[in-house]
Scaffold this motif. Structure first.
Motif, PDB file in Angstrom:
ATOM      1  N   ILE A   1     -13.215   3.179 -17.947  1.00 14.52           N
ATOM      2  CA  ILE A   1     -12.702   3.189 -16.663  1.00 14.52           C
ATOM      3  C   ILE A   1     -12.838   2.516 -15.173  1.00 14.52           C
ATOM      4  CG2 ILE A   1     -14.171   4.685 -14.482  1.00 14.52           C
ATOM      5  CD1 ILE A   1     -13.472   5.631 -17.338  1.00 14.52           C
ATOM      6  N   GLN A   2     -13.524   1.242 -15.193  1.00 14.97           N
ATOM      7  CA  GLN A   2     -13.360  -0.044 -14.167  1.00 14.97           C
ATOM      8  C   GLN A   2     -11.985  -0.138 -14.518  1.00 14.97           C
ATOM      9  OE1 GLN A   2     -18.207  -0.772 -13.468  1.00 14.97           O
ATOM     10  NE2 GLN A   2     -16.645  -2.540 -13.943  1.00 14.97           N
ATOM     11  N   CYS A   3     -11.506  -0.322 -15.466  1.00 16.86           N
ATOM     12  CA  CYS A   3      -9.983  -0.967 -15.735  1.00 16.86           C
ATOM     13  C   CYS A   3      -8.520  -0.257 -15.103  1.00 16.86           C
ATOM     14  CB  CYS A   3      -9.657  -1.141 -17.418  1.00 16.86           C
ATOM     15  SG  CYS A   3     -10.266  -2.642 -17.878  1.00 16.86           S
ATOM     16  N   PHE A   4      -8.909   0.951 -15.135  1.00 21.32           N
ATOM     17  CA  PHE A   4      -8.230   2.562 -14.366  1.00 21.32           C
ATOM     18  C   PHE A   4      -8.244   1.882 -13.515  1.00 21.32           C
ATOM     19  CE2 PHE A   4      -7.865   6.170 -12.700  1.00 21.32           C
ATOM     20  CZ  PHE A   4      -6.606   6.443 -12.686  1.00 21.32           C
ATOM     21  N   GLY A   5      -9.411   1.623 -12.492  1.00 19.69           N
ATOM     22  CA  GLY A   5      -9.605   1.519 -10.582  1.00 19.69           C
ATOM     23  C   GLY A   5      -8.930   0.184 -10.730  1.00 19.69           C
ATOM     24  N   ALA A   6      -8.816  -0.804 -11.517  1.00 19.61           N
ATOM     25  CA  ALA A   6      -9.309  -2.246 -10.817  1.00 19.61           C
ATOM     26  C   ALA A   6      -7.174  -2.185 -11.236  1.00 19.61           C
ATOM     27  CB  ALA A   6      -8.919  -3.327 -11.845  1.00 19.61           C
ATOM     28  N   ALA A   7      -6.550  -1.017 -11.796  1.00 19.73           N
ATOM     29  CA  ALA A   7      -5.011  -1.269 -12.056  1.00 19.73           C
ATOM     30  C   ALA A   7      -4.767  -0.204 -11.186  1.00 19.73           C
ATOM     31  CB  ALA A   7      -4.750  -0.605 -13.070  1.00 19.73           C
ATOM     32  N   LEU A   8      -5.083   0.510 -10.696  1.00 15.21           N
ATOM     33  CA  LEU A   8      -4.374   0.884  -9.342  1.00 15.21           C
ATOM     34  C   LEU A   8      -5.067   0.074  -8.348  1.00 15.21           C
ATOM     35  CD1 LEU A   8      -6.500   4.789  -9.690  1.00 15.21           C
ATOM     36  CD2 LEU A   8      -3.825   4.208  -9.918  1.00 15.21           C
ATOM     37  N   LEU A   9      -6.050  -0.838  -7.600  1.00 15.92           N
ATOM     38  CA  LEU A   9      -6.215  -1.699  -6.766  1.00 15.92           C
ATOM     39  C   LEU A   9      -4.239  -2.778  -7.289  1.00 15.92           C
ATOM     40  CD1 LEU A   9      -7.644  -2.450  -4.847  1.00 15.92           C
ATOM     41  CD2 LEU A   9      -8.688  -4.328  -6.483  1.00 15.92           C
ATOM     42  N   PHE A  10      -4.273  -3.271  -7.882  1.00 17.77           N
ATOM     43  CA  PHE A  10      -3.109  -3.973  -8.404  1.00 17.77           C
ATOM     44  C   PHE A  10      -1.671  -3.040  -7.952  1.00 17.77           C
ATOM     45  CE2 PHE A  10      -6.256  -6.966 -10.936  1.00 17.77           C
ATOM     46  CZ  PHE A  10      -5.210  -7.734 -11.219  1.00 17.77           C
ATOM     47  N   GLY A  11      -1.715  -1.734  -9.005  1.00 17.13           N
ATOM     48  CA  GLY A  11      -0.500  -1.193  -8.208  1.00 17.13           C
ATOM     49  C   GLY A  11      -0.640  -0.860  -6.648  1.00 17.13           C
ATOM     50  N   GLY A  12      -1.872  -0.410  -6.197  1.00 15.83           N
ATOM     51  CA  GLY A  12      -1.269  -0.265  -4.783  1.00 15.83           C
ATOM     52  C   GLY A  12      -1.233  -2.135  -4.117  1.00 15.83           C
ATOM     53  N   ALA A  13      -1.553  -2.895  -4.926  1.00 16.95           N
ATOM     54  CA  ALA A  13      -0.940  -3.914  -3.967  1.00 16.95           C
ATOM     55  C   ALA A  13       0.400  -4.427  -4.188  1.00 16.95           C
ATOM     56  CB  ALA A  13      -1.630  -5.125  -4.792  1.00 16.95           C
ATOM     57  N   GLY A  14       1.181  -4.168  -5.444  1.00 16.60           N
ATOM     58  CA  GLY A  14       2.142  -4.612  -5.716  1.00 16.60           C
ATOM     59  C   GLY A  14       3.309  -3.116  -5.006  1.00 16.60           C
ATOM     60  N   ALA A  15       2.654  -2.504  -4.415  1.00 16.55           N
ATOM     61  CA  ALA A  15       3.861  -1.654  -3.522  1.00 16.55           C
ATOM     62  C   ALA A  15       3.414  -2.103  -2.387  1.00 16.55           C
ATOM     63  CB  ALA A  15       2.871  -0.453  -4.035  1.00 16.55           C
ATOM     64  N   LEU A  16       2.679  -2.580  -1.757  1.00 16.17           N
ATOM     65  CA  LEU A  16       2.518  -2.983  -0.166  1.00 16.17           C
ATOM     66  C   LEU A  16       3.465  -3.184   0.439  1.00 16.17           C
ATOM     67  CD1 LEU A  16       0.664  -3.453   1.743  1.00 16.17           C
ATOM     68  CD2 LEU A  16       0.634  -5.707   1.592  1.00 16.17           C
ATOM     69  N   GLY A  17       4.875  -3.735  -0.838  1.00 14.81           N
ATOM     70  CA  GLY A  17       6.119  -4.863   0.494  1.00 14.81           C
ATOM     71  C   GLY A  17       7.086  -4.096   0.156  1.00 14.81           C
ATOM     72  N   PRO A  18       6.930  -2.956  -0.800  1.00 18.49           N
ATOM     73  CA  PRO A  18       8.017  -2.054  -0.518  1.00 18.49           C
ATOM     74  C   PRO A  18       7.604  -0.910   0.458  1.00 18.49           C
ATOM     75  CG  PRO A  18       7.944  -2.727  -2.882  1.00 18.49           C
ATOM     76  CD  PRO A  18       6.572  -3.147  -1.894  1.00 18.49           C
TER      77      PRO A  18
END
Length: 308
Positions: free
Chosen positions: A244-261
């Motif tokens: 479950i925490q992997c899911f939350g951490a993946a979203l965190l990484f995804g949000g960081a990756g989407a910051l630039g665009p």
């Protein structure tokens, strides 16, 4: 103001949509690695597995015209890499970290070699669920366009958490991961269980690769992964081996990756390339934050080589 321009509200929308899109490969790789590590083995070869899965999925989807056939092919390719990793690591005096690095290089090399003919051809994309069709704003529609694999990955995180918590299979994996001697005393065969766990983890990483080539960014090229397979290993440690925490951490990484665009979409271009470094900076920050002797390996399976 243009009727389709929602101004700075587009930034959180773009980050939300980007978090969903970018997090999906992180999610599948981290869930697969979570299973592998809970069985007492670490697989650093998932970067190569992900890249080879991306190539295999794209090639089969192009040849068959069916993206789901590509996903299946990617999963089988990933399972094969995981099986090879598991079998080699079951041999005496073999280091799982060294084997993982070797298989990472092998997977990437094979993908680049066999994938040359598929750089130009266009394969069919995976379908998406249009949750934003109620809105007239294209930004909302784009943000709420959710790929089916993201939904499957979210459900898989819950199922894997339940398996570890409440099933005999999960108990067996946990026992093997915590103590080889205890597992043998219970009549279990640790090597077989670790091989099976590593193969399933590899299949999950292969699916992550298929997502990259068949949906986002939706093409096959040699730089498709950007180190996501390796970052997912850090993500699992940060998530304390909890699906479950992997899911939350993946979203965190995804949000960081989407910051630039997201910032670029509203005209903020200063330091544009620095924003693209956000996932890597986040990875480094997480490793530093979890590196204290008091809590670095809290919750880690006892048989992991990084805990010894």
């Amino acid at each position: 103001m243009n009727e389709t321009d929602i101004g700075y509200w587009g930034v959180p929308l773009a980050i939300l949509g980007g978090a969903i899109r970018v997090s999906t490969p992180f999610l599948f790789v981290s869930l697969g690695e979570c299973l592998t590590e809970r069985s007492g083995r670490i697989n650093l070869g998932l970067e190569g597995t992900l890249v080879f899965g991306a190539m295999a999925g794209y090639a089969i989807a192009y040849e068959t015209g069916n993206p789901w056939a590509g996903v299946l092919a990617a999963a089988l390719a990933g399972a094969l890499f995981g099986l090879v990793h598991g079998l080699m690591c079951s041999l005496p005096r073999v280091n799982d970290i060294a084997i993982g690095i070797a298989l990472m290089l092998l997977g990437m090399g094979l993908a680049f070699f066999f994938g040359k003919p598929y750089i130009q051809p266009v394969a069919p994309d995976l379908p998406a669920i249009e949750l934003g069709s109620w809105s007239s704003y294209p930004q909302v529609q784009a943000a709420l366009r959710v790929n089916v694999l993201f939904v499957i990955g979210a459900a898989l995180a819950v199922v894997l958490w339940w398996v570890f918590r409440a099933t005999k299979v999960g108990l067996i994996v946990r026992v093997v991961g915590d103590s080889t001697d205890a597992a043998r005393a219970m009549g279990l065969r640790p090597n077989r269980i670790r091989i099976a766990s590593t193969a399933v983890g590899g299949a999950s990483a292969g699916v992550a690769g298929a997502y990259l080539s068949l949906y986002y960014p939706g093409s096959w090229n040699e730089g498709i992964s950007s180190g996501q397979g390796l970052m997912a290993v850090a993500l699992v440690i940060f998530a304390r081996w909890n699906p479950i925490q992997c899911f939350g951490a993946a979203l965190l990484f995804g949000g960081a990756g989407a910051l630039g665009p997201a910032l670029q979409s509203v005209g903020i271009t200063s330091g544009y390339y620095l924003f693209y470094a956000a996932p890597y900076v986040l990875t480094l920050g997480m490793l530093i934050a979890t590196s204290s002797t008091a809590r670095a390996m809290t919750g880690a399976p006892g048989e992991l080589s990084i805990t010894k």
